[in-house]
Design an enzyme around this catalytic site. Structure first.
Site, short mmCIF file in Angstrom:
data_model
loop_
_atom_site.label_atom_id
_atom_site.label_comp_id
_atom_site.label_asym_id
_atom_site.label_seq_id
_atom_site.Cartn_x
_atom_site.Cartn_y
_atom_site.Cartn_z
N GLU A 1 -9.44 30.33 71.01
CA GLU A 1 -10.51 30.34 69.79
C GLU A 1 -9.96 28.94 69.11
O GLU A 1 -8.43 28.78 68.96
CB GLU A 1 -10.18 31.64 68.99
N LYS B 1 -19.30 33.58 66.36
CA LYS B 1 -18.38 34.69 65.98
C LYS B 1 -19.11 35.70 64.87
O LYS B 1 -19.31 35.06 63.96
CB LYS B 1 -17.22 34.18 65.41
N CYS C 1 -12.09 36.81 69.43
CA CYS C 1 -11.06 37.44 68.81
C CYS C 1 -11.16 38.88 68.20
O CYS C 1 -11.36 39.81 68.67
CB CYS C 1 -10.43 36.36 67.82
#
Lengths: 279, 279
Positions: free
Chosen positions: B43, B113, B147
């Site tokens: 990321e 995300k 994540c």
């Protein structure tokens, strides 16, 4: 306030309901004498699991409420304790793989297994129709799932969103599903920030070896207690209120997770849509 | 046919985009030279993560497509390789924490995300609006998460239901989130029967220690490869088509699990409902 909980890992014999029920009662009295306020038994703890036909399975089933609930209620009424047990339920002609929460007042709630593998008695039971519900007790909100339900993250997520503090999981994990105590149950506890009380059976039955390893996990996914592979009871002291705090704040404003509030239900439509062909 | 995949665990420096991009290119060329057909980077692999204000973060962001996508496309076009990388995306004035799939033809897909912690640059990025989508490649269908998305089972479930064979997870796991490689990523792979390519960064940055342990897991939740805590590349050979078989048949008619088909979307309404107060 800490609550003492127990997983009572028994070894029922297929179809020997009278003897199995006596064992359940004896082991439950033992856990209560040790101070357990909430005990969890395995799936199909009175009937056994590996039935090869519907008729034989029906002979080992019982109504709910019925003889096992009545007997457990007696011990609960004397002691104030609660218990979750997996029972093979007969309603009319229909079988369900059911978990029931029993307390001093009798049956508190019933959950019928939603996810059915093509395996053992689940080949002859009807799909659960109760949905995912939680029940109030003096020490917190309790929900139940059964065995294969653990593999589907939607099930425990639904219970957590209903407010579960503790999820009882009566199970019959056969050899090959060691991943459940190794990492799946811990993930479920962590992702939902709930306590998970998974109670497997032990012993050989109908060609299955049930490996035990009943497990109590906390909302951080830590294993508080884990059984071996025999007929045994494991205890832990838990603080159910910890499951009400879904936020993790390491540094205010700089390092905060809100593990429920950060969800994006606006993006989850695919999970409730009709399944699409994937090939 | 086996596909060689790589997780490229790098150590970007905060805001040093030129040097970080050069490192990314060099490491990607190395993995491609070793035969990797699909590589995954961390990321925010070009920007770094722990920005303390929006203005500084914007200076390290880039458009997508933009300089990193263009540079990676060059290597992909020469080699036929594919790569997923996490980038800090600037669209107009708005920042997104984005993962992009790049191949010989350029950008194949973009994922922003969805689940944002109050942490690092995620304090300044907008919530992802792309939903969960998979992209076709010559070796299978690839999806991406980033994540913290891993913690929410809904995200990878949605990708699996869209048909993902491989889920790439660029991540910046800081100290304290060791549960991710220890048991969460394995559970995601198992419950969805997909390959998971989780690529963490390493090193210290902005007060975080990122512990590495990038991991490649198969649809049974087995760890095929796992990195240590340094700047390193790990490889595995995978057969993406294995992710198309969601059924586990040990004995036909007697022991079968259909890990997608046994779902009960009729009971999952709570997952997409408006959140209810739980206290």
């Amino acid at each position: 306030m800490p609550v003492k909980v127990a997983v009572i890992q028994t070894n029922p014999r297929l179809g020997e309901t009278g003897e199995n029920r006596r064992q359940v009662l004896a082991r439950f009295r033992e856990a209560v004498a040790d101070g357990a306020q909430l005990s969890v038994f395995p799936e199909c703890a009175v009937s056994g699991y590996g039935f090869s036909d519907l008729e034989t399975a029906r002979l080992a089933a019982e109504t709910i409420p019925g003889p096992t609930v009545a007997a457990l209620t007696g011990v609960c009424a004397e002691s104030g304790a609660y218990v979750v047990i997996g029972l093979l339920e007969l309603e009319g002609e229909v079988l369900y793989n059911t978990a029931v929460l029993v307390g001093p007042q009798g049956m508190v709630g019933r959950y019928r297994k939603a996810h059915l593998p093509l395996l053992g008695v689940d080949r002859f039971t009807a799909p659960g129709d109760t949905g995912f519900r939680v029940w109030d007790t003096p020490f917190g909100r309790v929900g139940a799932l059964i065995c294969y339900d653990l593999r589907f993250p939607e099930a425990m997520r639904a219970l957590a969103l209903e407010g579960a503090d503790i999820v009882a999981l009566p199970t019959n994990w056969p050899d090959g599903s060691q991943n459940a105590p190794e990492f799946v149950a811990r993930t479920r506890a962590l992702e939902n920030r709930v306590f998970v009380l998974a109670c497997n059976r032990c012993g050989d039955e109908s060609g299955f070896w049930f490996f035990g390893h009943s497990q109590i996990t906390d909302p951080a996914g830590r294993v508080l207690a884990e059984a071996g592979s025999g007929d045994e009871i494991r205890y832990a002291e838990i603080i159910p209120a910890l499951a009400r705090e879904k936020r993790i704040v390491l540094r205010p404003g700089e390092f905060e997770l809100d593990t429920v509030g950060d969800r994006r239900p606006d993006l989850y439509g695919r999970l409730v849509a009709e399944p699409a062909p994937l090939q």
